[in-house]
Write a protein that holds these residues in place. Structure first.
Motif, PDB file in Angstrom:
ATOM      1  N   THR A 175      37.260 106.591  37.133  1.00  0.00           N
ATOM      2  CA  THR A 175      36.810 107.760  37.888  1.00  0.00           C
ATOM      3  C   THR A 175      37.926 108.356  38.723  1.00  0.00           C
ATOM      4  O   THR A 175      38.028 109.576  38.863  1.00  0.00           O
ATOM      5  CB  THR A 175      35.636 107.375  38.811  1.00  0.00           C
ATOM      6  OG1 THR A 175      34.565 106.921  38.008  1.00  0.00           O
ATOM      7  CG2 THR A 175      35.187 108.571  39.651  1.00  0.00           C
ATOM      8  N   TRP A 176      38.795 107.491  39.261  1.00  0.00           N
ATOM      9  CA  TRP A 176      39.773 107.978  40.233  1.00  0.00           C
ATOM     10  C   TRP A 176      40.790 108.932  39.636  1.00  0.00           C
ATOM     11  O   TRP A 176      41.285 109.816  40.324  1.00  0.00           O
ATOM     12  CB  TRP A 176      40.460 106.794  40.909  1.00  0.00           C
ATOM     13  CG  TRP A 176      39.512 106.107  41.831  1.00  0.00           C
ATOM     14  CD1 TRP A 176      38.849 104.934  41.625  1.00  0.00           C
ATOM     15  CD2 TRP A 176      39.049 106.610  43.080  1.00  0.00           C
ATOM     16  NE1 TRP A 176      38.018 104.647  42.677  1.00  0.00           N
ATOM     17  CE2 TRP A 176      38.119 105.672  43.598  1.00  0.00           C
ATOM     18  CE3 TRP A 176      39.325 107.759  43.833  1.00  0.00           C
ATOM     19  CZ2 TRP A 176      37.471 105.842  44.807  1.00  0.00           C
ATOM     20  CZ3 TRP A 176      38.687 107.930  45.047  1.00  0.00           C
ATOM     21  CH2 TRP A 176      37.774 106.985  45.517  1.00  0.00           C
ATOM     22  N   HIS A 177      41.089 108.800  38.367  1.00  0.00           N
ATOM     23  CA  HIS A 177      42.002 109.753  37.743  1.00  0.00           C
ATOM     24  C   HIS A 177      41.379 111.143  37.704  1.00  0.00           C
ATOM     25  O   HIS A 177      42.043 112.146  37.996  1.00  0.00           O
ATOM     26  CB  HIS A 177      42.363 109.305  36.324  1.00  0.00           C
ATOM     27  CG  HIS A 177      43.283 110.266  35.629  1.00  0.00           C
ATOM     28  ND1 HIS A 177      44.589 110.460  36.015  1.00  0.00           N
ATOM     29  CD2 HIS A 177      43.064 111.111  34.572  1.00  0.00           C
ATOM     30  CE1 HIS A 177      45.152 111.372  35.238  1.00  0.00           C
ATOM     31  NE2 HIS A 177      44.246 111.780  34.350  1.00  0.00           N
ATOM     32  N   GLU A 178      40.097 111.209  37.386  1.00  0.00           N
ATOM     33  CA  GLU A 178      39.402 112.499  37.350  1.00  0.00           C
ATOM     34  C   GLU A 178      39.316 113.103  38.745  1.00  0.00           C
ATOM     35  O   GLU A 178      39.529 114.311  38.927  1.00  0.00           O
ATOM     36  CB  GLU A 178      38.004 112.326  36.757  1.00  0.00           C
ATOM     37  CG  GLU A 178      37.263 113.642  36.561  1.00  0.00           C
ATOM     38  CD  GLU A 178      35.930 113.467  35.877  1.00  0.00           C
ATOM     39  OE1 GLU A 178      35.262 114.484  35.640  1.00  0.00           O
ATOM     40  OE2 GLU A 178      35.561 112.314  35.593  1.00  0.00           O
ATOM     41  N   LEU A 179      39.013 112.265  39.742  1.00  0.00           N
ATOM     42  CA  LEU A 179      38.943 112.767  41.114  1.00  0.00           C
ATOM     43  C   LEU A 179      40.311 113.231  41.605  1.00  0.00           C
ATOM     44  O   LEU A 179      40.419 114.224  42.330  1.00  0.00           O
ATOM     45  CB  LEU A 179      38.398 111.678  42.046  1.00  0.00           C
ATOM     46  CG  LEU A 179      36.987 111.154  41.743  1.00  0.00           C
ATOM     47  CD1 LEU A 179      36.505 110.266  42.878  1.00  0.00           C
ATOM     48  CD2 LEU A 179      36.010 112.287  41.502  1.00  0.00           C
ATOM     49  N   TRP A 180      41.347 112.526  41.186  1.00  0.00           N
ATOM     50  CA  TRP A 180      42.706 112.924  41.558  1.00  0.00           C
ATOM     51  C   TRP A 180      43.042 114.294  40.973  1.00  0.00           C
ATOM     52  O   TRP A 180      43.648 115.141  41.644  1.00  0.00           O
ATOM     53  CB  TRP A 180      43.695 111.875  41.052  1.00  0.00           C
ATOM     54  CG  TRP A 180      45.126 112.205  41.373  1.00  0.00           C
ATOM     55  CD1 TRP A 180      45.793 111.967  42.536  1.00  0.00           C
ATOM     56  CD2 TRP A 180      46.069 112.849  40.501  1.00  0.00           C
ATOM     57  NE1 TRP A 180      47.087 112.426  42.457  1.00  0.00           N
ATOM     58  CE2 TRP A 180      47.284 112.970  41.212  1.00  0.00           C
ATOM     59  CE3 TRP A 180      46.006 113.334  39.198  1.00  0.00           C
ATOM     60  CZ2 TRP A 180      48.421 113.550  40.663  1.00  0.00           C
ATOM     61  CZ3 TRP A 180      47.133 113.919  38.652  1.00  0.00           C
ATOM     62  CH2 TRP A 180      48.319 114.013  39.366  1.00  0.00           C
TER      63      TRP A 180
END
Length: 353
Positions: free
Chosen positions: A116-121
């Motif tokens: 998820t964190w790549h998308e949020l980044w």
């Protein structure tokens, strides 16, 4: 009055008063024998002015400019600083809305796993780029300096490349195709000295105006004191959501880069009523091919001055503008005034499921 008496009268602490003294905003009289500060009614007025402006969030450096203008006998200039602070606050409002949108997107897409964190980044980086684009705009054309001669400039013939050719005809067409009604309220973005706004006012149409140039606004207010004007720009319109029936702008949209144009359309949509319309009179090319053909023509004519003038601006690409507007739910009509000046009318479409 002594400092504690002054503090009690203004409902602040003596420490606050000493702080403003240290910053050079007030200069009370000091008795040489005991060093006590004595405050006059003039000092009380000055302090109350400082405290009032601080309540708006105005920084101390700007407050000093306000006090300097008052001391110099220019109280009318105070209005500019109040408007400037309001414009700054609206920019903060736009930035806050952008952050809230980012948070909503993150909340909607969050999943409790590392991927998820790549998308949020990526979402965060897009938001950051948008803010950088917004902040890059600056008045490279120095409209404050040309404000007093602007009305003369736009009506003077300028040879074989005249960006203000058919100026009056264009304004008349913008008024006509806006189809404003007496019970409607509109906003002009980049109102300048009020040449288009005057056409609406003469026909009893309520119009507000914003401009980023304080000197342009001064002239507009002298010509049309009935029009409410505010300091502002395309990227942070200082009005609430869904405020206006129509928006108009003339000879201003080409001062935005393509990325800023897209942002401007979003901000314009924010303040427009659901069934509202946008009227843009500006320097444009039908498409990129037409722009390159125009540049090629002037190169063959040996006119680097014209090439420089075209490349110094951001004339809209009408085909791109049509696509942006369509994606945002508008139906667009286009009418050329001449080979460079074009009129675009976009009407918001009510889409039902």
């Amino acid at each position: 009055m002594l400092i504690h008496e002054m503090a009690a009268q203004l409902n602040v602490t003596p420490r606050t008063i000493r702080f403003y003294e240290e910053k050079g905003l007030i200069q009370p009289t000091k008795q040489p024998d005991n060093g006590y500060r004595y405050f006059t009614e003039a000092d009380a007025w000055r302090l109350s002015t400082i405290l009032t402006l601080r309540e708006t969030g105005m920084p101390l450096a700007q407050i000093k400019h306000v006090l300097d203008e008052i001391d110099a006998g220019h109280p009318d200039e105070v209005l500019y600083y109040l408007e400037l602070q309001r414009a700054v606050m609206f920019e903060e409002f736009v930035r806050t809305r952008q952050t809230l949108t980012l948070l909503d997107q993150m909340i909607g897409r969050y999943q409790p796993d590392a991927s998820t964190w790549h998308e949020l980044w990526q979402l965060a980086q897009t938001s950051r780029r948008n803010e950088e684009i917004r902040q890059k705009w600056q008045d490279r054309w120095q409209f404050d300096r040309i404000a007093t001669r602007y009305d003369q400039m736009v009506r003077e013939p300028k040879g074989d490349f005249d960006v203000h050719r058919d100026y009056e005809q264009g304004l008349d067409l913008a008024w006509k195709h806006c189809q404003a009604k007496p019970d409607e309220t509109g906003l002009e973005i980049g109102i300048g000295t009020g040449n288009l706004a005057g056409r609406f006012l003469a026909r009893g149409i309520r119009l507000h105006g914003i401009d980023q140039s304080k000197e342009m606004l001064k002239i507009c207010r002298r010509k049309y004191p009935e029009i409410e004007t505010r300091l502002g720009n395309f990227l942070a319109i200082p009005y609430p959501d869904r405020r206006f029936d129509f928006l108009v702008t003339s000879f201003a949209f080409h001062h935005l880069t393509p990325e800023q144009k897209r942002m401007a359309l979003l901000e314009m949509t924010r303040v427009l009523k659901p069934s509202g319309r946008i009227v843009i009179l500006d320097l444009m090319f039908p498409d990129e091919q037409a722009r390159q053909a125009t540049l090629h023509y002037w190169r063959k004519q040996g006119r680097p001055d014209v090439i420089k003038q075209i490349e110094d601006e951001y004339y809209a690409d009408i085909s791109q503008l049509r696509q942006w507007l369509s994606d945002s739910g508008y139906e667009m009509n286009h009418q050329p005034v001449n080979d460079l000046l074009h009129l675009v009318v976009a009407k918001k479409q009510n889409r039902t499921r």
